[in-house]
Scaffold this active site. Structure first.
Site, PDB file in Angstrom:
ATOM      1  N   SER A   1       0.709  -9.849  -0.551  1.00 28.71           N
ATOM      2  CA  SER A   1       0.465  -8.404  -0.466  1.00 28.71           C
ATOM      3  C   SER A   1       0.779  -7.784   0.880  1.00 28.71           C
ATOM      4  CB  SER A   1      -0.994  -8.107  -0.823  1.00 28.71           C
ATOM      5  OG  SER A   1      -1.872  -8.781   0.062  1.00 28.71           O
TER       6      SER A   1
ATOM      7  N   LYS B   1       0.804  -1.220   0.000  1.00 22.17           N
ATOM      8  CA  LYS B   1       0.000   0.000   0.000  1.00 22.17           C
ATOM      9  C   LYS B   1       0.837   1.269   0.000  1.00 22.17           C
ATOM     10  CE  LYS B   1      -4.471  -1.162   0.236  1.00 22.17           C
ATOM     11  NZ  LYS B   1      -5.519  -0.580  -0.625  1.00 22.17           N
TER      12      LYS B   1
END
Length: 492
Positions: A307, A53
């Site tokens: 992720s 992110k």
């Protein structure tokens, strides 16, 4: 197609590496051997905030003008985007406020505060936090930094795809990407398809939050009425408008995985890398495994995006327990037997030579007793080690045969119902057990009252109600029941 993103991605590459790292693309040797494909993991857990992110958040914030920077930035996030915004704000000298759901894992809340972010806890999910952030923006004029629905955020995430193609020794056949709001998969798809349109892009979502799956299915963005929060990093009721515009043209497929499959993937990533991903971080691998088995793939070049790795330590026990179910290594039964001499011995005989992982015997009354037994099942054996069905062990090729990699078949009568308890698409655990062993039993989902739902949130019910079968009193449909743990809420 989408040529406007070429320049945005080029500009993002000039910005994001001020704070982001070029993460490795690691061959997962054990997984590759187990699934007969070359499987690589793109290790976004190696970022300073242990999540991808940071790329999109920094790319957007670094593009702000002086007047916008003075106003400060605000974001709504379940944790990983929050850390990216907080770190970007610290590096650029911009005040950063983050509205986070009250259900956010403490490890993420603490990390945001350590990075200098002002944390506001509000609501129970991302959508609640977003509404509160919008109110603050309207009142105080701060600049809102969206987690996925912005071209600069998407371009920042696309730098992962640039690295992936540079690092891969050939060209991957398929790339599996976790999906929440859609920014990550949109960014990867727009770059990968522009360079190698033959690469298949497969999105992976939790079956408790299938926002992209439903949007692509219906051809429009939909807002889900309810989502589960076990996969908190990807629990979004509605995908972003811009990600959906890109994904409907570029994404080849979206698959859904359940919590058991996700937890099994967490374990397998740990065994291959000694890294413990968060549930959202293991989504892509869970989908990859399911896709490989379903489509009988061999010898392919496959990539899964790992992720993130922001998981609360106290959730690991729950994840480990569900991993046993996801790998088909354990089944938990609740059984009612007649309270008479020889009944317990007959039950033990029917259970056979299996390892007992949990056991409890409770006297109910002069006619019945309750037995709770956890049984260890073989994993990865194509013939499986199912539970007795009509007095015989399942055989390969028959109705009760176990497909490769421990997948269980759908049982007769094991269809979904409208009841609120979610069940795995592949009915599992106790599904073929009967006592006495007279004939195969048919199970279907049932809703569990408290407190049983906290212990065994997934249940299967025998279609009849004859005495002496697997059972728990007081549930719908009579005394014949079998309970399989799974799909529990975090913290149980």
């Amino acid at each position: 197609m989408f040529d406007e993103y070429k320049e945005l991605i080029n500009e993002a590459q000039q910005r994001v590496y001020d704070v982001a790292r070029r993460t490795s693309l690691d061959l997962a040797a054990q997984l590759s051997a187990a699934y007969d494909n070359r499987i690589r993991l793109k290790r976004e857990d190696q970022q300073p905030v242990f999540s991808y992110k940071l790329r999109g958040a920094y790319n957007l914030i670094a593009s702000l003008g002086e007047e916008e920077r003075r106003r400060g930035v605000i974001a709504a996030s379940a944790g990983n985007h929050a850390q990216g915004v907080a770190l970007a704000g610290r590096e650029l000298g911009i005040p950063a406020t983050i509205v986070m759901p009250k259900t956010t894992p403490e490890i993420k809340v603490s990390a945001v505060r350590r990075l200098g972010g002002n944390v506001i806890l509000h609501g129970n999910n991302y959508d609640d936090a977003k509404e509160h952030a919008d109110e603050i923006v309207a009142r105080e004029g701060m600049v809102y930094i969206p987690p996925y629905d912005h071209p600069l955020v998407i371009a920042g995430q696309a730098t992962i795809a640039v690295e992936l193609l540079e690092q891969h020794p050939s060209v991957p056949d398929m790339v599996f990407v976790p999906v929440g709001g859609g920014g990550l998969i949109a960014g990867l798809a727009v770059h990968l398809k522009s360079v190698h349109p033959e690469i298949r892009i497969i999105g992976v979502e939790s079956d408790e939050a299938p926002s992209m799956y439903e949007a692509l299915k219906q051809g429009r963005r939909v807002k889900l009425d309810h989502i589960g929060i076990f996969v908190d990093g990807a629990a979004v009721r509605q995908v972003g408008e811009e990600p959906f515009r890109l994904c409907r043209e570029l994404v080849d497929d979206v698959v859904l995985v359940d919590n058991d499959e996700i937890c099994a993937a967490v374990k397998e990533i740990f065994e291959d890398t000694r890294t413990i991903p968060e549930p959202a971080g293991a989504l892509a691998l869970a989908g990859l495994k399911q896709y490989v088995v379903r489509h009988d793939l061999h010898g392919r070049e496959l990539v899964a995006i790992l992720s993130g790795a922001n998981v609360n330590f106290d959730r690991l026990r729950h994840i480990a327990e569900l991993a046993a179910l996801g790998e088909q290594r354990e089944a938990l039964l609740c059984i009612t037997i007649p309270e008479r001499p020889g009944s317990f011995r007959a039950l033990c005989s029917d259970l056979g030579a299996r390892q007992i992982t949990e056991f409890n015997y409770r006297y109910a009354d002069h006619t019945e007793a309750r037995v709770f037994a956890g049984l260890q099942l073989r994993h990865g054996n194509p013939q499986g080690q199912g539970l007795r069905s009509g007095g015989h062990e399942p055989q390969r090729g028959g109705q009760d045969a176990h497909p490769p990699h421990g997948r269980w078949p759908r049982l007769a009568g094991g269809k979904r119902t409208g009841l609120p308890v979610r069940v795995s698409r592949a009915q599992r655990g106790p599904a073929a057990f009967s006592y006495p062993a007279e004939r195969p039993l048919e199970y279907q989902p049932v809703s569990l009252p408290q407190p049983w739902r906290r212990l065994w949130p997934r249940a299967h019910r025998h279609s009849g109600s004859r005495p002496g079968t697997a059972g728990l009193p007081g549930l719908p449909g009579g005394p014949a029941h079998a309970i399989c743990r799974g799909d529990g809420e975090p913290g149980l």
